[in-house]
Design a protein around this motif. Structure first.
Motif, PDB file in Angstrom:
ATOM      1  N   GLY A 180       0.817  -1.208   0.000  1.00 29.55           N
ATOM      2  CA  GLY A 180       0.000   0.000   0.000  1.00 29.55           C
ATOM      3  C   GLY A 180       0.850   1.256   0.000  1.00 29.55           C
ATOM      4  O   GLY A 180       0.562   2.230  -0.701  1.00 29.55           O
ATOM      5  N   PHE A 181       1.902   1.236   0.764  1.00 23.54           N
ATOM      6  CA  PHE A 181       2.792   2.395   0.819  1.00 23.54           C
ATOM      7  C   PHE A 181       3.405   2.673  -0.547  1.00 23.54           C
ATOM      8  O   PHE A 181       3.470   3.826  -1.003  1.00 23.54           O
ATOM      9  CB  PHE A 181       3.885   2.167   1.870  1.00 23.54           C
ATOM     10  N   GLN A 182       3.859   1.637  -1.209  1.00 23.97           N
ATOM     11  CA  GLN A 182       4.486   1.832  -2.528  1.00 23.97           C
ATOM     12  C   GLN A 182       3.479   2.401  -3.519  1.00 23.97           C
ATOM     13  O   GLN A 182       3.785   3.333  -4.274  1.00 23.97           O
ATOM     14  CB  GLN A 182       5.054   0.504  -3.064  1.00 23.97           C
ATOM     15  N   ILE A 183       2.275   1.853  -3.497  1.00 23.00           N
ATOM     16  CA  ILE A 183       1.233   2.336  -4.412  1.00 23.00           C
ATOM     17  C   ILE A 183       0.911   3.807  -4.108  1.00 23.00           C
ATOM     18  O   ILE A 183       0.828   4.638  -5.007  1.00 23.00           O
ATOM     19  CB  ILE A 183      -0.046   1.475  -4.267  1.00 23.00           C
ATOM     20  N   GLU A 184       0.746   4.112  -2.836  1.00 18.84           N
ATOM     21  CA  GLU A 184       0.358   5.477  -2.454  1.00 18.84           C
ATOM     22  C   GLU A 184       1.427   6.499  -2.854  1.00 18.84           C
ATOM     23  O   GLU A 184       1.113   7.585  -3.354  1.00 18.84           O
ATOM     24  CB  GLU A 184       0.081   5.554  -0.945  1.00 18.84           C
ATOM     25  N   MET A 185       2.695   6.173  -2.652  1.00 21.46           N
ATOM     26  CA  MET A 185       3.758   7.111  -3.038  1.00 21.46           C
ATOM     27  C   MET A 185       3.736   7.354  -4.552  1.00 21.46           C
ATOM     28  O   MET A 185       3.833   8.500  -5.010  1.00 21.46           O
ATOM     29  CB  MET A 185       5.133   6.584  -2.616  1.00 21.46           C
ATOM     30  N   ASN A 186       3.594   6.279  -5.316  1.00 23.11           N
ATOM     31  CA  ASN A 186       3.550   6.441  -6.778  1.00 23.11           C
ATOM     32  C   ASN A 186       2.360   7.296  -7.180  1.00 23.11           C
ATOM     33  O   ASN A 186       2.467   8.176  -8.033  1.00 23.11           O
ATOM     34  CB  ASN A 186       3.436   5.080  -7.471  1.00 23.11           C
ATOM     35  N   PHE A 187       1.215   7.016  -6.543  1.00 22.56           N
ATOM     36  CA  PHE A 187      -0.015   7.737  -6.866  1.00 22.56           C
ATOM     37  C   PHE A 187       0.148   9.229  -6.607  1.00 22.56           C
ATOM     38  O   PHE A 187      -0.252  10.065  -7.406  1.00 22.56           O
ATOM     39  CB  PHE A 187      -1.166   7.163  -6.032  1.00 22.56           C
ATOM     40  N   ARG A 188       0.757   9.551  -5.486  1.00 23.09           N
ATOM     41  CA  ARG A 188       0.917  10.968  -5.135  1.00 23.09           C
ATOM     42  C   ARG A 188       1.868  11.683  -6.098  1.00 23.09           C
ATOM     43  O   ARG A 188       1.662  12.849  -6.431  1.00 23.09           O
ATOM     44  CB  ARG A 188       1.377  11.111  -3.687  1.00 23.09           C
ATOM     45  N   VAL A 189       2.888  10.995  -6.541  1.00 27.47           N
ATOM     46  CA  VAL A 189       3.790  11.608  -7.530  1.00 27.47           C
ATOM     47  C   VAL A 189       3.048  11.780  -8.863  1.00 27.47           C
ATOM     48  O   VAL A 189       3.129  12.829  -9.512  1.00 27.47           O
ATOM     49  CB  VAL A 189       5.070  10.751  -7.718  1.00 27.47           C
ATOM     50  N   TRP A 190       2.308  10.760  -9.231  1.00 24.21           N
ATOM     51  CA  TRP A 190       1.540  10.796 -10.488  1.00 24.21           C
ATOM     52  C   TRP A 190       0.534  11.941 -10.467  1.00 24.21           C
ATOM     53  O   TRP A 190       0.407  12.685 -11.429  1.00 24.21           O
ATOM     54  CB  TRP A 190       0.841   9.440 -10.660  1.00 24.21           C
ATOM     55  N   LYS A 191      -0.167  12.122  -9.331  1.00 21.22           N
ATOM     56  CA  LYS A 191      -1.190  13.174  -9.200  1.00 21.22           C
ATOM     57  C   LYS A 191      -0.598  14.573  -9.277  1.00 21.22           C
ATOM     58  O   LYS A 191      -1.286  15.532  -9.599  1.00 21.22           O
ATOM     59  CB  LYS A 191      -1.949  13.011  -7.879  1.00 21.22           C
ATOM     60  N   GLN A 192       0.672  14.709  -8.915  1.00 25.47           N
ATOM     61  CA  GLN A 192       1.268  16.050  -9.066  1.00 25.47           C
ATOM     62  C   GLN A 192       2.000  16.183 -10.401  1.00 25.47           C
ATOM     63  O   GLN A 192       2.859  17.035 -10.581  1.00 25.47           O
ATOM     64  CB  GLN A 192       2.166  16.404  -7.870  1.00 25.47           C
ATOM     65  N   ASN A 193       1.616  15.304 -11.343  1.00 15.14           N
ATOM     66  CA  ASN A 193       2.197  15.315 -12.691  1.00 15.14           C
ATOM     67  C   ASN A 193       3.708  15.114 -12.702  1.00 15.14           C
ATOM     68  O   ASN A 193       4.406  15.646 -13.564  1.00 15.14           O
ATOM     69  CB  ASN A 193       1.850  16.607 -13.440  1.00 15.14           C
ATOM     70  N   GLY A 194       4.206  14.369 -11.731  1.00 17.33           N
ATOM     71  CA  GLY A 194       5.629  14.044 -11.706  1.00 17.33           C
ATOM     72  C   GLY A 194       5.991  13.149 -12.893  1.00 17.33           C
ATOM     73  O   GLY A 194       5.168  12.366 -13.357  1.00 17.33           O
TER      74      GLY A 194
END
Ligand code: GDP
Ligand code: MG
Length: 235
Positions: A180-194
């Protein structure tokens, strides 16, 4: 780029000295931060001893086993406070090959997050029981379908962030662990258009010590992807 490898540990006495030395052999100017949860086997004592001869080795010792996600977040905060520009996640158990570190750094020049991916060129997992491989593989298909995030391996733990991208994330608000942690970190980067780049890696199951994976980690991830999709997470 000033680089630090963050490694959470819990009972890694059989691996700790070897992994630190192997990383420093790849590039002697790398910094390593061990985030140890007061391992009963004395992992942190080995780190303390190694620190006396090499100031590139850092240690954060927590009072007890509090999970992988918060260990990483505390490690990231330490890395940001100390001016590191490239911040890695890596396991202590040699599932992630330190020789790959330079490849990540090369890609980080033009990306915000580089993910070591087991599933972009077929399946690059060695020595996992079929049950665990299927779980991981389908967890990734599920995550991609529900969240829409275009990442083939969203649960892997060998990755490298640019400091800027971590600074934009509320690290103290992250409560997930494991997958879950790995998914959440990726998601947050993706959401800020990283800018996210997956590079192929081979994942080899640990030879020494035991896995800390458990059922709660799986349930957490199943619910988390819906929370992320529905926007029900603390921004
Ligand atoms: N600090 C800390 N490290 C942990 C915890 N759980 C696992 N780890 C570390 O996280 C890394 C990955 O865990 P591991 O058991 O290898 O998981 P697996 O590879 O998914 O089977 C290893 O370096 C572990 O020592 C925890 O609760 N706290
Ligand atoms: Mg492991």
């Amino acid at each position: 780029m000033k680089t630090i490898i963050v490694i959470p540990t819990y009972d890694e006495i059989e691996n700790i000295e070897n992994i630190i030395n192997t990383i420093l052999n790849v590039k002697s100017d790398l910094n390593i931060l061990i985030v140890d949860d007061n391992s009963p086997d004395g992992t942190s004592d080995v780190v303390l001893r190694m620190q006396t001869v090499n100031s590139n080795i850092h240690l954060l010792k927590r009072s007890g086993k509090m999970g992988l996600g918060t260990a990483y977040c505390e490690g990231f905060i330490y890395a940001l406070e100390n001016g590191f520009e490239a911040i890695f996640e890596m396991d202590a158990d040699f599932s992630h090959d330190p020789k790959e570190i330079p490849r990540f750094l090369k890609e980080l020049e033009t990306n915000d997050l580089v993910i070591g991916s087991r599933y972009i060129t077929g399946v690059n997992v060695v020595n996992w029981p079929l049950r665990r491989l299927l779980l991981s593989y389908f967890a990734n298909v599920y995550t991609q379908v529900i969240t829409g995030m275009p990442i083939k391996d969203a649960t892997g733990g060998f990755k490298c962030f640019r400091a800027e991208v971590l600074r934009k994330i509320n690290l103290k608000g992250i409560k997930t662990n494991g997958y879950g942690f790995q998914i959440e970190m990726n998601f947050r980067v993706w959401k800020q258009n990283g800018r996210i780049k997956e590079i192929p890696i081979v994942f080899v199951d640990r030879l020494n010590g035991i896995s800390k994976m458990n059922k709660d980690i799986i349930y957490e991830a199943i619910f988390l992807v819906w929370k992320l999709k529905l926007g029900l997470y603390k921004k």
